[in-house]
Motif scaffolding. Structure first.
Motif, PDB file in Angstrom:
ATOM      1  N   VAL A   1       0.550  -1.211   0.025  1.00 16.26           N
ATOM      2  CA  VAL A   1       0.141  -0.322   0.146  1.00 16.26           C
ATOM      3  C   VAL A   1       0.849   1.268   0.115  1.00 16.26           C
ATOM      4  CG1 VAL A   1      -1.596   1.177   1.599  1.00 16.26           C
ATOM      5  CG2 VAL A   1      -1.683  -1.070   0.874  1.00 16.26           C
TER       6      VAL A   1
ATOM      7  N   ARG B   1       2.315   1.620  -3.698  1.00 18.23           N
ATOM      8  CA  ARG B   1       1.471   1.780  -4.269  1.00 18.23           C
ATOM      9  C   ARG B   1       0.640   3.320  -4.259  1.00 18.23           C
ATOM     10  NH1 ARG B   1      -4.752   1.803  -3.825  1.00 18.23           N
ATOM     11  NH2 ARG B   1      -4.050   0.795  -1.704  1.00 18.23           N
ATOM     12  N   THR B   2       0.603   4.047  -2.877  1.00 18.73           N
ATOM     13  CA  THR B   2       0.071   5.606  -2.424  1.00 18.73           C
ATOM     14  C   THR B   2       1.454   6.731  -2.561  1.00 18.73           C
ATOM     15  OG1 THR B   2       0.672   4.681  -0.562  1.00 18.73           O
ATOM     16  CG2 THR B   2      -1.483   4.380  -1.474  1.00 18.73           C
ATOM     17  N   ARG B   3       2.214   6.255  -3.865  1.00 22.10           N
ATOM     18  CA  ARG B   3       3.392   7.225  -4.052  1.00 22.10           C
ATOM     19  C   ARG B   3       3.381   6.078  -4.911  1.00 22.10           C
ATOM     20  NH1 ARG B   3       4.392   9.147   0.845  1.00 22.10           N
ATOM     21  NH2 ARG B   3       6.445  10.797  -0.679  1.00 22.10           N
TER      22      ARG B   3
END
Length: 417
Positions: free
Chosen positions: A220, A223-225
């Protein structure tokens, strides 16, 4: 009230005993890996004369790393990274000993070599992320960028001599002598790690949830960066589609006609380009427009590989690989700094495990891609097509990952950025 005592100033890197020991251990392990890679590739192709056999050399090492990605990342964040790296290099030494035995008794054919490479891939699954996660625990954050640059420079210098030495050792004493030298290098490297202290390791947090949940948190985070996801995925597809290293034995034997010594020289050409670029970076480090410059470097990498793919003259091929190496050095330097600066210490194992799969394993999976393509359409068309695909990936990623293309300074990718 008495003010809290200030921590002692960190020694300069040139006087940092733990960092020097870490560099020495890495040089020995890299030497063994590079020499072994040259000899294994030449032996397998010499035994089979089949391009597809080179594809299986990469696949045999990639599949274990893929399967062990989850436990490796979780264990590296939960246990002593130095100890994990020592065990990894010890197992790698065992693999060298087994290849040594196969060379002397052999004749188990290439199946025996592939079996050993599977075990070697298992060791690398733990050793690669552990090594990348260990450096920030050895030096303070203020010296981390300098340590990364110094580490990369010395590794590239070592990469020049190692492939050439592999070709010379194999031409002189065959596989037995070469693998015996690799065994010694892995063992001494593991012993040197005993001198490394992890002064700047953060306290380990209590394990929460299952291994799947902990590793999912790392996924996560990546994926979020988009800066980190774009960085590691760009290298994955660029090397996967455009790498030509797996085809060097074919080019050396059938296109350039230079033998094992020439093969070692070709493998060293990229390292020479990396060293030249590293010297320039040490004098004029990249501090602005790092994202755009990384994209430019990968594009130059693809163009240089295209020149190599079409060349039938040894020195032009050598020069093209040197340019590709220089471009790769710039890309690796920016990528390594972005990943290290953006990841909190307690999550480095999981992030670097994914990074290892995307980047480190892309070399092995790229070898499989190159070998299968060469078996299907021939070495030269496969290399040309791969180079063109690399340029296509660069064009696509500049549109998909705009935050990466526009990132200016490394600090913009910090966990709180």
């Amino acid at each position: 009230m008495t003010p809290p005592a200030q921590p002692p100033a960190a020694p300069s890197l040139s006087h940092h005993t733990g960092f020097i020991a870490f560099l020495g251990a890495r040089v020995l392990a890299l030497f063994a890996q590079q020499v072994q890679a040259v000899v294994v590739a030449w032996q397998v192709y010499d035994l089979t004369r089949e391009p597809l056999s080179l594809a299986y050399v990469g696949l045999a090492q990639f599949l274990p790393m893929l399967c062990l990605l989850l436990p490796a990342g979780d264990l590296i964040d939960r246990y002593n990274r130095r100890h994990i790296l020592m065990v990894s290099w010890t197992v790698s030494g065992v693999c060298s000993a087994m290849l040594w035995w196969l060379s002397g008794h052999g004749h188990a054919g290439v199946a025996g070599i592939y079996a050993v490479l599977v075990l070697f891939g298992c060791a690398r699954a733990f050793g690669g992320p552990a090594m990348q996660s260990l450096l920030p625990q050895i030096v303070p954050r203020a010296q981390l960028a300098q340590a990364i640059a110094t580490n990369m420079m010395i590794m590239r210098v070592a990469s020049i001599a190692s492939p050439v030495m592999g070709g010379v050792l194999y031409a002189t004493g065959g596989g037995e002598l070469t693998y015996a030298v690799c065994l010694g290098a892995f063992v001494v490297g593991a012993l040197l790690l005993m001198l490394v202290t992890t002064t700047y390791a953060s306290a380990r947090a209590a394990a929460v949830g299952t291994m799947w949940q902990r590793f999912g948190a790392g996924i996560v985070f990546i994926r979020t960066r988009p800066i980190i996801l774009g960085t590691i995925s760009l290298d994955l597809f660029a090397v996967l589609l455009g790498g030509v290293v797996a085809l060097l034995p074919i080019y050396a034997a059938e296109v350039l006609h230079v033998g094992p010594e020439g093969l070692g020289a070709l493998r060293s050409a990229m390292a020479m380009g990396e060293v030249v670029a590293g010297v320039i970076l040490s004098v004029r480090p990249l501090q602005r427009k790092v994202g755009a410059r990384m994209f430019l470097a990968v594009a130059i990498f693809g163009l240089a590989n295209l020149v190599f793919s079409l060349s039938t003259w040894f020195w032009l091929s050598f020069a093209a690989l040197a340019v590709a190496g220089a471009a790769d050095m710039v890309s690796v330097y920016i990528r390594g700094a972005l990943v290290q600066f953006s990841t909190p210490d307690e999550m480095r194992g999981r992030v670097n495990a994914v990074n290892m799969l995307f980047i480190g394993s892309s070399n092995e999976l790229g070898e499989f891609r190159a070998g299968t393509s060469a078996a299907a359409v021939g070495a030269v068309p496969a290399a040309v097509l791969g180079s063109l695909c690399t340029l296509g990936v660069v064009a696509a990623w500049t549109r998909i990952f705009k935050p990466l293309r526009t990132v200016d300074r490394y600090e913009e990718a910090s966990p709180k950025g």
